[in-house]
Design a protein around this motif. Structure first.
Motif, PDB file in Angstrom:
ATOM      1  N   LEU A  66       0.796  -1.233   0.000  1.00  0.00           N
ATOM      2  CA  LEU A  66       0.000   0.000   0.000  1.00  0.00           C
ATOM      3  C   LEU A  66       0.831   1.288   0.000  1.00  0.00           C
ATOM      4  CD1 LEU A  66      -2.965  -0.906   2.394  1.00  0.00           C
ATOM      5  CD2 LEU A  66      -3.100  -0.397  -0.044  1.00  0.00           C
ATOM      6  N   PRO A  67       1.871   1.402   0.847  1.00  0.00           N
ATOM      7  CA  PRO A  67       2.623   2.663   0.872  1.00  0.00           C
ATOM      8  C   PRO A  67       3.281   3.010  -0.460  1.00  0.00           C
ATOM      9  CG  PRO A  67       3.106   1.362   2.816  1.00  0.00           C
ATOM     10  CD  PRO A  67       2.330   0.477   1.894  1.00  0.00           C
ATOM     11  N   LYS A  68       3.529   2.004  -1.297  1.00  0.00           N
ATOM     12  CA  LYS A  68       4.182   2.252  -2.578  1.00  0.00           C
ATOM     13  C   LYS A  68       3.275   3.010  -3.543  1.00  0.00           C
ATOM     14  CE  LYS A  68       6.969  -1.932  -2.028  1.00  0.00           C
ATOM     15  NZ  LYS A  68       7.266  -3.301  -2.512  1.00  0.00           N
ATOM     16  N   THR A  69       1.969   3.085  -3.228  1.00  0.00           N
ATOM     17  CA  THR A  69       1.049   3.858  -4.065  1.00  0.00           C
ATOM     18  C   THR A  69       1.177   5.358  -3.800  1.00  0.00           C
ATOM     19  OG1 THR A  69      -0.756   3.737  -2.447  1.00  0.00           O
ATOM     20  CG2 THR A  69      -0.581   1.944  -4.049  1.00  0.00           C
ATOM     21  N   ASN A  70       1.791   5.713  -2.659  1.00  0.00           N
ATOM     22  CA  ASN A  70       1.948   7.128  -2.255  1.00  0.00           C
ATOM     23  C   ASN A  70       0.603   7.837  -2.112  1.00  0.00           C
ATOM     24  OD1 ASN A  70       4.821   7.109  -2.195  1.00  0.00           O
ATOM     25  ND2 ASN A  70       4.837   7.241  -4.432  1.00  0.00           N
ATOM     26  N   LYS A  71      -0.429   7.088  -1.758  1.00  0.00           N
ATOM     27  CA  LYS A  71      -1.753   7.676  -1.572  1.00  0.00           C
ATOM     28  C   LYS A  71      -2.209   7.417  -0.136  1.00  0.00           C
ATOM     29  CE  LYS A  71      -3.060   6.968  -6.418  1.00  0.00           C
ATOM     30  NZ  LYS A  71      -3.967   6.271  -7.362  1.00  0.00           N
ATOM     31  N   VAL A  72      -2.168   8.481   0.665  1.00  0.00           N
ATOM     32  CA  VAL A  72      -2.545   8.345   2.071  1.00  0.00           C
ATOM     33  C   VAL A  72      -3.990   7.876   2.205  1.00  0.00           C
ATOM     34  CG1 VAL A  72      -2.884   9.599   4.239  1.00  0.00           C
ATOM     35  CG2 VAL A  72      -0.874  10.071   2.827  1.00  0.00           C
ATOM     36  N   TRP A  73      -4.878   8.440   1.399  1.00  0.00           N
ATOM     37  CA  TRP A  73      -6.299   8.094   1.497  1.00  0.00           C
ATOM     38  C   TRP A  73      -6.543   6.617   1.213  1.00  0.00           C
ATOM     39  CZ3 TRP A  73      -8.998   5.934  -2.522  1.00  0.00           C
ATOM     40  CH2 TRP A  73      -8.452   6.052  -3.807  1.00  0.00           C
ATOM     41  N   LEU A  74      -5.757   6.048   0.314  1.00  0.00           N
ATOM     42  CA  LEU A  74      -5.932   4.638  -0.026  1.00  0.00           C
ATOM     43  C   LEU A  74      -5.490   3.741   1.129  1.00  0.00           C
ATOM     44  CD1 LEU A  74      -6.765   2.587  -2.167  1.00  0.00           C
ATOM     45  CD2 LEU A  74      -4.401   2.648  -3.039  1.00  0.00           C
ATOM     46  N   VAL A  78      -5.456   4.540   4.296  1.00  0.00           N
ATOM     47  CA  VAL A  78      -6.447   4.693   5.365  1.00  0.00           C
ATOM     48  C   VAL A  78      -7.730   3.948   5.016  1.00  0.00           C
ATOM     49  CG1 VAL A  78      -7.878   6.354   6.618  1.00  0.00           C
ATOM     50  CG2 VAL A  78      -5.488   6.897   6.113  1.00  0.00           C
ATOM     51  N   LEU A  79      -8.165   4.040   3.775  1.00  0.00           N
ATOM     52  CA  LEU A  79      -9.407   3.369   3.358  1.00  0.00           C
ATOM     53  C   LEU A  79      -9.282   1.854   3.443  1.00  0.00           C
ATOM     54  CD1 LEU A  79     -12.255   3.487   2.148  1.00  0.00           C
ATOM     55  CD2 LEU A  79     -11.193   3.505  -0.133  1.00  0.00           C
ATOM     56  N   VAL A  80      -8.167   1.317   2.971  1.00  0.00           N
ATOM     57  CA  VAL A  80      -7.964  -0.135   3.032  1.00  0.00           C
ATOM     58  C   VAL A  80      -7.888  -0.595   4.488  1.00  0.00           C
ATOM     59  CG1 VAL A  80      -6.376  -2.022   2.499  1.00  0.00           C
ATOM     60  CG2 VAL A  80      -6.884  -0.296   0.768  1.00  0.00           C
ATOM     61  N   GLY A  81      -7.211   0.183   5.328  1.00  0.00           N
ATOM     62  CA  GLY A  81      -7.157  -0.139   6.754  1.00  0.00           C
ATOM     63  C   GLY A  81      -8.552  -0.166   7.368  1.00  0.00           C
ATOM     64  N   PHE A  82      -9.384   0.809   6.986  1.00  0.00           N
ATOM     65  CA  PHE A  82     -10.768   0.866   7.480  1.00  0.00           C
ATOM     66  C   PHE A  82     -11.559  -0.360   7.045  1.00  0.00           C
ATOM     67  CE2 PHE A  82     -15.231   1.900   6.921  1.00  0.00           C
ATOM     68  CZ  PHE A  82     -15.560   2.556   8.097  1.00  0.00           C
ATOM     69  N   PHE A  85     -10.658   3.004  14.140  1.00  0.00           N
ATOM     70  CA  PHE A  85      -9.398   3.138  14.857  1.00  0.00           C
ATOM     71  C   PHE A  85      -8.235   2.462  14.141  1.00  0.00           C
ATOM     72  CE2 PHE A  85     -11.790   5.085  18.095  1.00  0.00           C
ATOM     73  CZ  PHE A  85     -10.893   5.744  18.932  1.00  0.00           C
ATOM     74  N   VAL A  86      -8.509   1.457  13.310  1.00  0.00           N
ATOM     75  CA  VAL A  86      -7.438   0.912  12.459  1.00  0.00           C
ATOM     76  C   VAL A  86      -7.026   1.975  11.439  1.00  0.00           C
ATOM     77  CG1 VAL A  86      -6.877  -0.783  10.674  1.00  0.00           C
ATOM     78  CG2 VAL A  86      -8.027  -1.509  12.754  1.00  0.00           C
ATOM     79  N   ALA A  87      -8.020   2.683  10.872  1.00  0.00           N
ATOM     80  CA  ALA A  87      -7.711   3.785   9.954  1.00  0.00           C
ATOM     81  C   ALA A  87      -6.905   4.872  10.658  1.00  0.00           C
ATOM     82  CB  ALA A  87      -9.010   4.360   9.390  1.00  0.00           C
ATOM     83  N   LEU A  88      -7.289   5.160  11.903  1.00  0.00           N
ATOM     84  CA  LEU A  88      -6.541   6.141  12.688  1.00  0.00           C
ATOM     85  C   LEU A  88      -5.123   5.662  12.960  1.00  0.00           C
ATOM     86  CD1 LEU A  88      -6.703   8.833  14.256  1.00  0.00           C
ATOM     87  CD2 LEU A  88      -7.479   7.528  16.246  1.00  0.00           C
ATOM     88  N   ALA A  89      -4.955   4.350  13.190  1.00  0.00           N
ATOM     89  CA  ALA A  89      -3.625   3.779  13.414  1.00  0.00           C
ATOM     90  C   ALA A  89      -2.760   3.895  12.170  1.00  0.00           C
ATOM     91  CB  ALA A  89      -3.747   2.318  13.843  1.00  0.00           C
ATOM     92  N   MET A  90      -3.376   3.755  10.988  1.00  0.00           N
ATOM     93  CA  MET A  90      -2.635   3.944   9.736  1.00  0.00           C
ATOM     94  C   MET A  90      -2.113   5.385   9.640  1.00  0.00           C
ATOM     95  SD  MET A  90      -2.618   1.003   8.135  1.00  0.00           S
ATOM     96  CE  MET A  90      -2.485   0.269   9.776  1.00  0.00           C
TER      97      MET A  90
END
Length: 230
Positions: A73-81, A83-87, A131-136
């Motif tokens: 995921l971090p390799k996409t350089n998209k914070v929203w992605l 967080v969304l996947v974590g959610f 809270f998983v999204a928040l942890a991301m």
């Protein structure tokens, strides 16, 4: 092969103590009917088999895929992605958590159906997901864990003063059951994967604490339910 042997040994060492205690009590104090005692022994065999297969599945399936998703995921350089996947993963893994279903079923029985099983499951899952999204976000921006824990539990104690009293113990039990065998391995692996890419050498300190954060979500979610039902 060595992993299978280690897992088998781990299961045996986990099951033997409780089995030995029950057998000792059976022949000294309790004296359960023979059919009930035999059911217990059959249950021990089934639980041991299930736990062994589950742990094998965790090691060959859940942990690798969770860490792989987290490191990709971090390799996409998209914070929203991220967080969304974590959610989404936090939500669906919690819905599949056996402990959550056991708790929600018992609460539905005790409340005579006033608190629906599915409502409680989805509320708990939503709390974990948030809270998983928040942890991301914490891992991405390097936020200190203590501030998030302090803020989360401050919100818990403030909200508990305004919710129906019956929901307070339920909420803390809900926080406990989300640390079960489905949620913890996958969420931890996801956090380790994300942190290993984004935080480098500090990946251990950044990925752990994620379960502590995730367990706050269900508490708050059930307290909010208490406000609504109250």
């Amino acid at each position: 092969m060595q992993d299978i042997k280690d897992t088998f040994k781990e299961v045996v060492l986990a099951i033997i103590p409780i089995t030995a205690v029950i057998i000792l009590l059976q022949f000294t104090l309790i004296g359960l009917p023979l059919d009930v005692f035999l059911q217990f022994l059959v249950g021990v065999v089934l639980v041991s088999t299930g736990l062994f297969l589950f742990l094998i599945g965790v090691h060959i399936g859940l942990l690798p895929i969770g860490e792989m998703i987290g490191s990709t995921l971090p390799k996409t350089n998209k914070v929203w992605l991220i967080v969304l996947v974590g959610f989404i993963l936090g939500f669906v893994v919690t819905v599949a958590e056996p402990d959550v279903r056991v708790l929600s079923s018992q609460i539905e029985d005790v409340s005579s159906g006033n608190i629906s099983q599915m409502v409680l499951i989805y509320a708990v899952a939503l709390g974990v997901a948030i809270f998983v999204a928040l942890a991301m976000l914490r891992i991405i921006f390097g936020i200190e864990l203590k501030w998030l824990l302090f803020g989360g539990y401050a919100a818990v104690f403030i909200l508990s003063a305004f919710t129906a009293s019956d929901f307070v113990p339920i909420s803390f039990d809900a926080g406990g059951v989300t640390t079960g065998p489905m949620t913890v391995p996958f969420i931890l692996a996801l956090g380790v994967g994300v942190a290993s890419v984004l935080r480098g050498k500090s990946s251990s300190s950044d990925s752990f604490g994620l379960v502590a954060l995730a367990s706050i979500g269900p508490i708050l979610a059930v307290l909010v339910l208490g406000v609504i039902y109250g």
